[in-house]
Write a protein that holds these residues in place. Structure first.
Motif, short mmCIF file in Angstrom:
data_model
loop_
_atom_site.label_atom_id
_atom_site.label_comp_id
_atom_site.label_asym_id
_atom_site.label_seq_id
_atom_site.Cartn_x
_atom_site.Cartn_y
_atom_site.Cartn_z
N PHE B 290 -60.38 44.14 18.63
CA PHE B 290 -60.03 45.05 17.52
C PHE B 290 -58.87 44.48 16.71
N PHE B 291 -57.91 43.89 17.42
CA PHE B 291 -56.75 43.25 16.76
C PHE B 291 -57.24 42.16 15.80
N LEU B 292 -58.18 41.33 16.29
CA LEU B 292 -58.71 40.26 15.43
C LEU B 292 -59.48 40.84 14.24
N ARG B 293 -60.20 41.93 14.50
CA ARG B 293 -60.97 42.52 13.42
C ARG B 293 -60.04 43.06 12.32
N ARG B 294 -58.91 43.61 12.77
CA ARG B 294 -57.95 44.10 11.77
C ARG B 294 -57.41 42.93 10.94
N LEU B 295 -57.15 41.79 11.61
CA LEU B 295 -56.68 40.62 10.87
C LEU B 295 -57.73 40.19 9.85
N ARG B 296 -59.00 40.21 10.28
CA ARG B 296 -60.07 39.80 9.37
C ARG B 296 -60.09 40.72 8.15
#
Lengths: 78, 607
Positions: B290-296
């Motif tokens: 989820f953290f990576l998705r937010r960065l994306r």
């Protein structure tokens, strides 16, 4: 212990006030050193409190305006 | 990257010395050592390879000087070196509305909320709330319109004067609720600006804990609200912001798969055996996704760099019900048995980005070390070897800060400054006089107030900045002056607070028609409102009424009172002597030019 305390406070004062070795202990006071102004005083009190893990009251902090006074107040709390 | 050698001409490796010391201090706080570091940083040459010089200005209604050594240490850890400039205590709007700001890269406007609201926080009426909202909005607008550098403005944090109250709903009319609304209004206003950003001190204080962050005693004795222990957190937060604003942005996060996107090894444990799902430890890997998705979503590219069978990884990402990220989320993928540095080079080439804009995340210390050695430009982040550490990892990973500004915003801003948009902003921004008028300032000037001799004496003892002669007097000496001359004192109040006595002038006769201003001072709490001119005018009017023809005055330099050097000349005194450490002035009272009017109420007592 008193010598240790004196040594450490002297180090703190030298750091904060940029006081060289030419200034002796008797000269380590707000009265004698122009660099020891109200702003430097805050830094000195903070540093002394951090180093000796003590808390000075506002009144003590105001009185502690020389190496001697600082040592006295630190020792009274240990 | 940080371990490179930077030989310098003077034989000192400034980068190693400064950054090394700053890093050591992060683990073992030592305030005198921070002060020494600050001094060393000030002595460093203009250009230190590896360090970016940043001119940081701070405007605040509290004392910020004790913070500077820790702010410098934090900035050094992020490879910045700061030249600090601090505005006069309590003065914010005048700098934003007029001249007086030096050239800066970053201006930090910090209001202590409790101080801002003053006594009014005990009874924050709707009218007061509206005034405060206006004031914050106008600060943001003025900063946007007139300050030619990035500006960050603090949210109003819980302060040392927020009275302890039971943990029940305090109602919407109480100060904590009002403060929250002010922060909302501040965010809204900042949202409309392009060069002004929020510095969320309120969140920082609540993360650290108000009890740990605040030092009530320091606040009341020195007007500096933060504890020594909080300052490194404050500095690190400022360094994060500086990084987001000034470091070349990282653009792409490249991740390993096994024990990074999920727990376990896909090739050995199989799709059913890896940890990814609602329960620990799989929950933590899901959170990382989820953290990576937010960065994306905030604009980063994601890519995979994994030693695995490509089919296994592709199938799992496409079809596992527990995956958060899907094949579409990844802009590039290298799943093979090649070495990871080569893979990163080819990812960079495919995405047409520099290696220096890549953050690489891998759980294997061996892979991390290899990549860092082969590609020093890449920011390598070692992923924790157990799921429990993932949360902290996400919280601490650096280089991913984004402020709500893009490169095109920045460019747009440049052109905005030149065109009519700015005139509109300027029209919205308040001028100095209306700022003062909105404060509804009232001053009361008292002649020969012997009852107040103690307070007047204290002001002569404590006032350093706006003090023309810095003569210190006891209460008895003040009483003596009321016999030999005239002692004027000035008290001030505004819509928010009662400030008490904040100004003193002492005039003494030299001859019957020739008097001298022995003392003229203004407490820092009253800076930036122009009330000193009212005191001087009242003194001169009174002396004229007493038959005085000529008034002399002087300025005696100290390390603190440079700001007062031009005070008398700018009030129509002629210069009769001018030296480095001293200047003398004089004025003929008859027909002297008087200030046209003052934008505040003036009451005279005892005249």
């Amino acid at each position: 212990m008193s010598t240790d305390v004196t040594d450490e406070i002297r180090d703190i004062l030298r750091s904060v006030l940029e006081a060289g070795p030419d200034i002796d202990d008797a000269g380590m006071s707000m009265e004698c050193l122009a660099a020891w102004d109200s702003m430097a005083h805050i830094s000195i009190i903070l540093a002394v409190e951090q180093r000796f893990r003590v808390q000075l009251t506002p009144e003590e902090a105001m009185m502690a305006d020389s190496l001697d006074q600082l040592r006295a107040v630190v020792e009274s709390k240990r | 990257m940080t371990d490179q050698e930077f030989p310098t001409g003077d034989g000192i490796d400034w980068f190693d010395e400064l950054v090394g010391t700053a890093r050591a201090l992060a683990g073992a706080p030592d305030y005198p050592a921070s002060i020494r570091l600050g001094r060393r940083a000030a002595a460093a040459p203009d250009s230190v390879p590896g360090l970016r010089r940043l001119r940081v200005g701070i405007l605040s209604n509290v004392t910020v000087d004790p913070w500077l050594p820790e702010l410098q240490a934090s900035l050094l850890r992020r490879h910045f070196i700061a030249d600090f400039w601090v505005g006069d205590f309590g003065v914010v709007e005048p700098y934003l509305l007029g001249q007086g700001l030096p050239e800066l890269d970053l201006l930090w406007v910090h209001f202590d909320g409790d101080t801002l609201a003053g006594d009014a926080r005990h009874d924050p009426s709707p009218e007061i709330q509206e005034l405060l909202v206006d004031r914050l909005a106008q600060v943001v607008r003025a900063a946007e319109a007139t300050v030619p550098c990035s500006v960050v403005i603090s949210t109003l944090a819980q302060g040392h004067r927020t009275l302890p109250t039971p943990l029940v709903d305090q109602g919407t009319a109480e100060w904590p609720a009002v403060r929250a609304r002010l922060n909302g209004a501040l965010r809204q206003e900042v949202g409309r600006a392009s060069t002004v950003h929020v510095f969320d001190i309120e969140r920082l204080v609540s993360e650290v804990g108000a009890l740990a962050a605040l030092d009530h005693r320091l606040a009341i004795t020195s007007r500096s609200p933060w504890s020594l222990g909080f300052l490194p957190s404050l500095g690190d937060a400022l360094a994060d912001l500086a990084s987001a604003l000034f470091s070349p942005p990282r653009k792409c996060v490249v991740v390993d798969c096994d024990n990074t996107l999920w727990g376990g090894v896909l090739g050995e444990d199989g799709p059913q055996g890896v940890a990814l799902g609602p329960d620990y430890p799989g929950s933590e890997y899901r959170e990382f996704q989820f953290f990576l998705r937010r960065l994306r979503r905030s604009g980063f590219l994601l890519a995979i760099n994994s030693k695995n069978n490509p089919e296994d990884v592709e199938d799992f990402i496409r079809s596992s019900p527990n995956m958060v990220l899907r094949p579409d989320d990844f802009a590039a993928s290298r799943v093979n048995w090649d070495d990871k540095a080569s893979n990163l080079r080819s990812i960079a080439a495919e995405l047409n980005i520099g290696l220096d804009s890549i953050v690489f995340v891998d759980d294997s210390p061996v892979e991390c070390a290899w990549v860092q050695r082969e590609l020093p430009e890449v920011q390598v982040e070692a992923f924790p070897d157990n799921a429990l550490g993932i949360y902290d990892f996400c919280a601490q990973i650096q280089g991913l800060e984004r402020v709500s500004v893009t490169e095109s915003d920045r460019l747009r801003t440049e052109s905005i400054r030149a065109d009519v948009h700015r005139r509109r902003l300027l029209a919205d921004a308040p001028d100095m006089e209306s700022f003062v008028r909105d404060l509804a300032i009232e001053v009361r000037i008292t002649r020969q107030d012997t009852d107040d001799a103690l307070r007047i004496s204290q002001l002569t003892q404590r006032t350093n900045q706006f003090n023309l002669t810095t003569r210190r007097y006891s209460a008895d000496e003040i009483r003596q002056w009321t016999q030999e001359g005239v002692v004027y004192s000035m008290a001030m109040r505004d819509r928010f607070s009662e400030y008490g006595t904040i100004g003193v002038a002492i005039a003494v006769p030299e001859q019957r028609t020739r008097w001298r201003i022995d003392t003229f001072l203004l407490s820092c709490r009253a800076f930036g409102r122009g009330v000193e001119a009212a005191l001087l005018d009242a003194v001169l009017l009174d002396l004229e009424a007493r038959g005085v023809e000529w008034v002399s005055a002087e300025w005696l330099a100290t390390s603190k009172n440079q700001m007062t050097r031009d005070f008398f000349p700018s009030n129509h005194f002629e210069i009769t002597f001018e030296g480095e450490a001293e200047a003398r002035f004089g004025i003929t009272l008859q027909n002297r030019p008087r200030p046209p009017h003052f934008p505040y109420e003036i009451e005279r007592v005892g005249f």
